[in-house]
Design a protein around this motif. Structure first.
Motif, PDB file in Angstrom:
ATOM      1  N   ILE A   1      63.462  19.908 -72.280  1.00 51.61           N
ATOM      2  CA  ILE A   1      63.699  18.522 -72.688  1.00 51.61           C
ATOM      3  C   ILE A   1      62.563  17.613 -72.241  1.00 51.61           C
ATOM      4  O   ILE A   1      62.156  16.689 -72.964  1.00 51.61           O
ATOM      5  N   ALA A   2      62.019  17.862 -71.052  1.00 57.41           N
ATOM      6  CA  ALA A   2      60.965  17.008 -70.505  1.00 57.41           C
ATOM      7  C   ALA A   2      59.719  16.982 -71.375  1.00 57.41           C
ATOM      8  O   ALA A   2      58.959  16.003 -71.352  1.00 57.41           O
ATOM      9  N   GLN A   3      59.499  18.046 -72.167  1.00 58.65           N
ATOM     10  CA  GLN A   3      58.297  18.125 -72.994  1.00 58.65           C
ATOM     11  C   GLN A   3      58.502  17.648 -74.425  1.00 58.65           C
ATOM     12  O   GLN A   3      57.534  17.467 -75.156  1.00 58.65           O
ATOM     13  N   VAL A   4      59.759  17.457 -74.825  1.00 59.77           N
ATOM     14  CA  VAL A   4      60.040  17.047 -76.203  1.00 59.77           C
ATOM     15  C   VAL A   4      59.925  15.526 -76.300  1.00 59.77           C
ATOM     16  O   VAL A   4      60.644  14.791 -75.633  1.00 59.77           O
ATOM     17  N   ARG A   5      59.024  15.065 -77.134  1.00 61.75           N
ATOM     18  CA  ARG A   5      58.713  13.637 -77.218  1.00 61.75           C
ATOM     19  C   ARG A   5      59.903  12.800 -77.670  1.00 61.75           C
ATOM     20  O   ARG A   5      60.053  11.631 -77.271  1.00 61.75           O
ATOM     21  N   LEU A   6      60.763  13.367 -78.503  1.00 56.09           N
ATOM     22  CA  LEU A   6      61.891  12.608 -79.043  1.00 56.09           C
ATOM     23  C   LEU A   6      63.036  12.466 -78.049  1.00 56.09           C
ATOM     24  O   LEU A   6      63.972  11.697 -78.288  1.00 56.09           O
ATOM     25  N   TRP A   7      62.994  13.194 -76.937  1.00 61.45           N
ATOM     26  CA  TRP A   7      64.103  13.199 -75.982  1.00 61.45           C
ATOM     27  C   TRP A   7      63.694  12.561 -74.668  1.00 61.45           C
ATOM     28  O   TRP A   7      62.515  12.542 -74.304  1.00 61.45           O
ATOM     29  N   THR A   8      64.677  12.041 -73.947  1.00 55.47           N
ATOM     30  CA  THR A   8      64.435  11.385 -72.667  1.00 55.47           C
ATOM     31  C   THR A   8      64.388  12.420 -71.551  1.00 55.47           C
ATOM     32  O   THR A   8      65.367  13.148 -71.350  1.00 55.47           O
TER      33      THR A   8
ATOM     34  N   GLU B   1      63.783  36.490 -76.812  1.00 54.31           N
ATOM     35  CA  GLU B   1      63.029  35.732 -75.812  1.00 54.31           C
ATOM     36  C   GLU B   1      62.366  34.535 -76.484  1.00 54.31           C
ATOM     37  O   GLU B   1      61.227  34.610 -76.950  1.00 54.31           O
ATOM     38  N   LEU B   2      63.103  33.431 -76.546  1.00 51.18           N
ATOM     39  CA  LEU B   2      62.521  32.189 -77.032  1.00 51.18           C
ATOM     40  C   LEU B   2      61.697  31.562 -75.914  1.00 51.18           C
ATOM     41  O   LEU B   2      61.906  31.851 -74.734  1.00 51.18           O
ATOM     42  N   PRO B   3      60.772  30.662 -76.253  1.00 50.07           N
ATOM     43  CA  PRO B   3      59.832  30.147 -75.254  1.00 50.07           C
ATOM     44  C   PRO B   3      60.454  29.151 -74.281  1.00 50.07           C
ATOM     45  O   PRO B   3      61.596  28.713 -74.454  1.00 50.07           O
ATOM     46  N   ASN B   4      59.656  28.777 -73.280  1.00 51.58           N
ATOM     47  CA  ASN B   4      60.102  27.807 -72.290  1.00 51.58           C
ATOM     48  C   ASN B   4      60.250  26.402 -72.873  1.00 51.58           C
ATOM     49  O   ASN B   4      61.017  25.592 -72.356  1.00 51.58           O
ATOM     50  N   VAL B   5      59.478  26.128 -73.911  1.00 48.15           N
ATOM     51  CA  VAL B   5      59.553  24.821 -74.580  1.00 48.15           C
ATOM     52  C   VAL B   5      59.653  25.054 -76.078  1.00 48.15           C
ATOM     53  O   VAL B   5      58.770  25.676 -76.678  1.00 48.15           O
ATOM     54  N   PHE B   6      60.732  24.580 -76.669  1.00 46.48           N
ATOM     55  CA  PHE B   6      60.853  24.603 -78.128  1.00 46.48           C
ATOM     56  C   PHE B   6      61.766  23.473 -78.568  1.00 46.48           C
ATOM     57  O   PHE B   6      62.487  22.877 -77.768  1.00 46.48           O
ATOM     58  N   PHE B   7      61.705  23.153 -79.853  1.00 44.57           N
ATOM     59  CA  PHE B   7      62.452  22.026 -80.398  1.00 44.57           C
ATOM     60  C   PHE B   7      63.194  22.462 -81.639  1.00 44.57           C
ATOM     61  O   PHE B   7      62.636  23.149 -82.502  1.00 44.57           O
ATOM     62  N   ILE B   8      64.465  22.083 -81.728  1.00 46.04           N
ATOM     63  CA  ILE B   8      65.260  22.313 -82.924  1.00 46.04           C
ATOM     64  C   ILE B   8      65.558  20.965 -83.558  1.00 46.04           C
ATOM     65  O   ILE B   8      66.180  20.098 -82.933  1.00 46.04           O
ATOM     66  N   GLY B   9      65.086  20.772 -84.780  1.00 45.01           N
ATOM     67  CA  GLY B   9      65.373  19.530 -85.494  1.00 45.01           C
ATOM     68  C   GLY B   9      66.814  19.498 -85.957  1.00 45.01           C
ATOM     69  O   GLY B   9      67.585  18.616 -85.594  1.00 45.01           O
TER      70      GLY B   9
ATOM     71  N   LEU C   1      51.567  18.597 -84.010  1.00 40.28           N
ATOM     72  CA  LEU C   1      52.344  19.118 -82.887  1.00 40.28           C
ATOM     73  C   LEU C   1      52.582  18.042 -81.827  1.00 40.28           C
ATOM     74  O   LEU C   1      53.621  18.034 -81.153  1.00 40.28           O
ATOM     75  N   ALA C   2      51.648  17.116 -81.694  1.00 44.89           N
ATOM     76  CA  ALA C   2      51.795  16.039 -80.725  1.00 44.89           C
ATOM     77  C   ALA C   2      52.916  15.073 -81.116  1.00 44.89           C
ATOM     78  O   ALA C   2      53.383  14.301 -80.260  1.00 44.89           O
ATOM     79  N   ASP C   3      53.357  15.104 -82.353  1.00 44.60           N
ATOM     80  CA  ASP C   3      54.522  14.310 -82.756  1.00 44.60           C
ATOM     81  C   ASP C   3      55.794  14.841 -82.110  1.00 44.60           C
ATOM     82  O   ASP C   3      56.772  14.100 -81.966  1.00 44.60           O
ATOM     83  N   PHE C   4      55.787  16.104 -81.711  1.00 49.55           N
ATOM     84  CA  PHE C   4      56.970  16.750 -81.172  1.00 49.55           C
ATOM     85  C   PHE C   4      56.935  16.899 -79.642  1.00 49.55           C
ATOM     86  O   PHE C   4      57.981  16.762 -78.988  1.00 49.55           O
ATOM     87  N   PHE C   5      55.755  17.171 -79.081  1.00 49.97           N
ATOM     88  CA  PHE C   5      55.693  17.531 -77.663  1.00 49.97           C
ATOM     89  C   PHE C   5      54.714  16.629 -76.903  1.00 49.97           C
ATOM     90  O   PHE C   5      53.646  16.295 -77.413  1.00 49.97           O
ATOM     91  N   ARG C   6      55.078  16.291 -75.688  1.00 51.42           N
ATOM     92  CA  ARG C   6      54.263  15.414 -74.863  1.00 51.42           C
ATOM     93  C   ARG C   6      52.963  16.084 -74.405  1.00 51.42           C
ATOM     94  O   ARG C   6      51.955  15.408 -74.178  1.00 51.42           O
ATOM     95  N   ASP C   7      52.985  17.391 -74.223  1.00 45.44           N
ATOM     96  CA  ASP C   7      51.824  18.085 -73.681  1.00 45.44           C
ATOM     97  C   ASP C   7      51.087  18.890 -74.744  1.00 45.44           C
ATOM     98  O   ASP C   7      50.404  19.853 -74.439  1.00 45.44           O
TER      99      ASP C   7
END
Length: 217
Positions: free
Chosen positions: A49-56, A109-117, A210-216
């Motif tokens: 969650i910390a890396q997903v730009r749309l989430w707090t 094995e899904l990754p440590n950071v991923f986003f589901i729209g 990709l930067a639209d989705f993730f902070r890093d």
């Protein structure tokens, strides 16, 4: 991590109640393994969650379907890796399928950071998944004649896409809506469009999508 719409102390009971409502078979005592691995699953979720730009960062809303979907996967996957409690993991997999219409097996094995729209219709096979994965509704990753694909880091699967068989989706490939990649490779850092006769067309993106989705990213 702060949990919204539910006291943290009730989260384990909340999950167990959902499972017993949908699948009233077996021993409720077996579900206590959920409490044992709850904190590790929440830690994995917090990092995501910390890396997903749309989430707090630092907030998990149990009524946010995408966040809860990811949480159920992390919980099932954590329990499987630590104890291989198959019956509980199957129930968590089926709960995720019932609530969020996603087919995401606990052994994947899904990754440590991923986003589901939007999780509806997503089907994920036992493939290789890179970090910073983006998934949208009706996207499919599957086998073809026993071969499974590899997805690099920063892959985006827009709605109604498919990656099948002996395919290599290179890092930062953006699969456009409706495109099927079947036993093919993509170009890194390109938007992928459907060409003629099942071929693929590659174009460079105009900005860092990709930067639209993730902070890093």
């Amino acid at each position: 991590m702060k949990i919204l719409n539910l006291e943290r102390s009730r989260l384990g009971a909340y999950v167990r109640t959902q499972i017993t409502h949908f699948f009233p078979v077996g021993s409720e005592q077996d579900l206590r393994v959920i409490d044992t691995h709850l904190e590790e699953a929440l830690s994995r979720l917090e990092h995501c969650i910390a890396q997903v730009r749309l989430w707090t960062p630092g907030q998990f809303d149990v009524l946010h379907s995408s966040q809860y979907c990811i949480f159920l996967y992390y919980l099932a996957n954590t329990i499987w890796k630590r104890e291989q409690a198959r019956t509980v993991c199957v129930k968590l997999f089926l709960l995720n399928k019932a609530l969020n219409a996603i087919d995401c097996f606990y052994e994947i094995e899904l990754p440590n950071v991923f986003f589901i729209g939007h999780s509806v219709g997503i089907v994920l096979a036992k493939a290789t998944y890179g970090n910073h994965l983006v998934l949208y509704q009706n996207s499919t990753v599957g086998k073809n004649h026993g071969e499974s694909p590899t997805l690099g880091d920063g892959v985006i699967l827009y709605p109604n896409t498919a990656v099948l068989g002996n395919s290599f989706v290179h890092s930062r490939s953006i699969i456009s809506q409706g495109v099927s990649v079947i036993n093919q490779n993509t170009r890194a850092g390109c938007v992928v469009y459907q060409g003629v006769n099942g071929g693929l067309v590659f174009k460079e993106p105009k900005h860092n999508i990709l930067a639209d989705f993730f902070r890093d990213a």
